[in-house]
Write a protein that holds these residues in place. Sequence first.
Motif, mmCIF file in Angstrom:
data_model
loop_
_atom_site.group_PDB
_atom_site.id
_atom_site.type_symbol
_atom_site.label_atom_id
_atom_site.label_comp_id
_atom_site.label_asym_id
_atom_site.label_seq_id
_atom_site.Cartn_x
_atom_site.Cartn_y
_atom_site.Cartn_z
ATOM 1 N N ALA A 13 0.814 -1.211 0.000
ATOM 2 C CA ALA A 13 0.000 0.000 0.000
ATOM 3 C C ALA A 13 0.850 1.264 0.000
ATOM 4 O O ALA A 13 0.320 2.358 -0.162
ATOM 5 C CB ALA A 13 -0.924 0.005 1.211
ATOM 6 N N TYR A 14 2.152 1.124 0.193
ATOM 7 C CA TYR A 14 3.027 2.283 0.232
ATOM 8 C C TYR A 14 3.519 2.686 -1.146
ATOM 9 O O TYR A 14 3.958 3.825 -1.349
ATOM 10 C CB TYR A 14 4.265 2.002 1.094
ATOM 11 C CG TYR A 14 4.015 1.783 2.562
ATOM 12 C CD1 TYR A 14 2.731 1.630 3.084
ATOM 13 C CD2 TYR A 14 5.077 1.712 3.446
ATOM 14 C CE1 TYR A 14 2.517 1.421 4.425
ATOM 15 C CE2 TYR A 14 4.876 1.507 4.804
ATOM 16 C CZ TYR A 14 3.603 1.356 5.286
ATOM 17 O OH TYR A 14 3.402 1.148 6.626
ATOM 18 N N VAL A 15 3.507 1.740 -2.084
ATOM 19 C CA VAL A 15 4.058 1.972 -3.414
ATOM 20 C C VAL A 15 2.957 1.854 -4.458
ATOM 21 O O VAL A 15 1.888 1.296 -4.202
ATOM 22 C CB VAL A 15 5.204 0.986 -3.706
ATOM 23 C CG1 VAL A 15 6.358 1.229 -2.738
ATOM 24 C CG2 VAL A 15 4.741 -0.470 -3.600
ATOM 25 N N LEU A 16 3.232 2.371 -5.626
ATOM 26 C CA LEU A 16 2.278 2.367 -6.724
ATOM 27 C C LEU A 16 2.854 1.544 -7.863
ATOM 28 O O LEU A 16 3.948 1.836 -8.361
ATOM 29 C CB LEU A 16 1.999 3.806 -7.194
ATOM 30 C CG LEU A 16 1.458 4.742 -6.109
ATOM 31 C CD1 LEU A 16 1.502 6.193 -6.577
ATOM 32 C CD2 LEU A 16 0.034 4.346 -5.739
ATOM 33 N N ASP A 232 8.880 9.076 6.951
ATOM 34 C CA ASP A 232 7.611 9.536 6.385
ATOM 35 C C ASP A 232 6.667 9.979 7.498
ATOM 36 O O ASP A 232 6.988 9.905 8.693
ATOM 37 C CB ASP A 232 6.997 8.479 5.458
ATOM 38 C CG ASP A 232 6.503 7.218 6.167
ATOM 39 O OD1 ASP A 232 6.211 7.266 7.380
ATOM 40 O OD2 ASP A 232 6.397 6.161 5.492
ATOM 41 N N HIS A 275 5.205 13.597 -1.736
ATOM 42 C CA HIS A 275 4.923 12.197 -2.018
ATOM 43 C C HIS A 275 5.909 11.597 -3.015
ATOM 44 O O HIS A 275 5.747 10.445 -3.423
ATOM 45 C CB HIS A 275 3.500 12.053 -2.568
ATOM 46 C CG HIS A 275 3.298 12.686 -3.915
ATOM 47 N ND1 HIS A 275 3.630 13.998 -4.163
ATOM 48 C CD2 HIS A 275 2.810 12.184 -5.075
ATOM 49 C CE1 HIS A 275 3.350 14.286 -5.433
ATOM 50 N NE2 HIS A 275 2.861 13.203 -5.999
ATOM 51 N N GLN A 276 6.890 12.375 -3.408
ATOM 52 C CA GLN A 276 7.926 11.877 -4.292
ATOM 53 C C GLN A 276 9.197 11.639 -3.481
ATOM 54 O O GLN A 276 9.535 12.426 -2.588
ATOM 55 C CB GLN A 276 8.208 12.863 -5.420
ATOM 56 C CG GLN A 276 7.059 13.017 -6.399
ATOM 57 C CD GLN A 276 7.364 14.079 -7.440
ATOM 58 O OE1 GLN A 276 7.133 15.262 -7.224
ATOM 59 N NE2 GLN A 276 7.903 13.645 -8.562
ATOM 60 N N THR A 289 7.401 8.198 -7.390
ATOM 61 C CA THR A 289 6.213 8.661 -6.685
ATOM 62 C C THR A 289 5.698 7.536 -5.788
ATOM 63 O O THR A 289 5.561 6.394 -6.227
ATOM 64 C CB THR A 289 5.126 9.078 -7.684
ATOM 65 O OG1 THR A 289 5.610 10.171 -8.472
ATOM 66 C CG2 THR A 289 3.866 9.522 -6.953
ATOM 67 N N LEU A 290 5.419 7.880 -4.529
ATOM 68 C CA LEU A 290 4.963 6.898 -3.541
ATOM 69 C C LEU A 290 3.527 7.188 -3.110
ATOM 70 O O LEU A 290 2.996 8.276 -3.367
ATOM 71 C CB LEU A 290 5.871 6.935 -2.306
ATOM 72 C CG LEU A 290 7.348 6.608 -2.507
ATOM 73 C CD1 LEU A 290 8.104 6.804 -1.211
ATOM 74 C CD2 LEU A 290 7.528 5.180 -3.025
ATOM 75 N N ASN A 291 2.940 6.246 -2.418
ATOM 76 C CA ASN A 291 1.659 6.437 -1.771
ATOM 77 C C ASN A 291 1.866 6.760 -0.284
ATOM 78 O O ASN A 291 1.126 6.299 0.577
ATOM 79 C CB ASN A 291 0.779 5.196 -1.932
ATOM 80 C CG ASN A 291 -0.661 5.465 -1.564
ATOM 81 O OD1 ASN A 291 -1.157 6.583 -1.715
ATOM 82 N ND2 ASN A 291 -1.357 4.450 -1.078
ATOM 83 N N ARG A 292 2.905 7.509 -0.014
ATOM 84 C CA ARG A 292 3.247 7.972 1.325
ATOM 85 C C ARG A 292 3.826 9.370 1.209
ATOM 86 O O ARG A 292 4.399 9.723 0.180
ATOM 87 C CB ARG A 292 4.278 7.037 2.010
ATOM 88 C CG ARG A 292 3.694 5.772 2.591
ATOM 89 C CD ARG A 292 2.721 6.100 3.730
ATOM 90 N NE ARG A 292 2.074 4.912 4.298
ATOM 91 C CZ ARG A 292 0.983 4.348 3.808
ATOM 92 N NH1 ARG A 292 0.404 4.850 2.732
ATOM 93 N NH2 ARG A 292 0.433 3.307 4.404
ATOM 94 N N ARG A 293 3.698 10.154 2.274
ATOM 95 C CA ARG A 293 4.241 11.488 2.292
ATOM 96 C C ARG A 293 5.373 11.583 3.313
ATOM 97 O O ARG A 293 5.325 10.925 4.355
ATOM 98 C CB ARG A 293 3.162 12.522 2.650
ATOM 99 C CG ARG A 293 2.087 12.652 1.591
ATOM 100 C CD ARG A 293 1.059 13.698 1.988
ATOM 101 N NE ARG A 293 0.101 13.951 0.923
ATOM 102 C CZ ARG A 293 -0.862 14.851 0.983
ATOM 103 N NH1 ARG A 293 -1.016 15.574 2.098
ATOM 104 N NH2 ARG A 293 -1.687 15.040 -0.041
#
Length: 298
Positions: A13-16, A232, A275-276, A289-293
Amino acid sequence: MSCFEVVDPLFGAYVLGNAPVKQIATGFDWVEGPVWFGDAGCLLFSDIPNNRILRWSPSAGISIFREPSNFANGNTRDKQGRLLTCEHGTRRVTRTELDGSVTVIADGYGGRRLNSPNDVVVKSDGSIWFSDPHYGIMTDYEGFRAEQELPCHVYRVDPSGEIKAVLTDFAGPNGLAFSPDETRLYVADTGRMFGSDPQHIRVFDVALGGRLSGGEVFCTISPGCADGFRVDSEGNLWSSAADGVHCIAPDGHLMGKILVPELVSNLCFGGRAKHQLFIAATTSIYGITLNRRGAQTP
């Protein structure tokens, strides 16, 4: 071939899956110290052996920010948005003021010169924390070969300018990062150059006034070792490694990896929503680009 290695299913869920690792700039010798300037829409990073700090932006590409840079290594921003830089060549930590002038934050301790400040972070109270290993004075590659005058310590500079050695039991202190709530400080020990010291990340509890306790081993990175890292917004630590970037949960277990084709030295979060992930890896800068900030820093 996937650019991810999932160890804990939660990492999925952290990565795309459709967000690639992209090489956004290359042709350097040893890149370090990436820092994102959101207000300027650009990334600054050090190319240490070539004695320069470079600027990258999506629209303009690569340009020179500072040359010579005094063999700059680690960079960060303070709460006022000013650039803080660790300089091997001058053995000091500096701040670039908003008007472009340079202020020396620290260049010695107890009447002796620092070794070669490496990484630097800023706490919300305005204190500046930096590591001072010997790497930049052991050869002429990343600075000037010179005599080591001080042990390799981690220092804290309080807002009044007073400097104090706060961690004195490291062989080669390197990367630094606070947890999002600043109750924990992570510090990498990469050992003596040409030595065989243990290499790991340690974690300390941070009390009011910056007092530290604890110091147990948080995790060990393999292959390679932890050089630079960032945290993060949920407290996961993203560390450099020989095979890319490792994501470590707050309890110290490996969540997963972002695979990178070069040895990674350091990284930072940036982009419009933090988020990058920008990755400094030997001769190149990579981005994903991640699904985390990233944790909220300037």
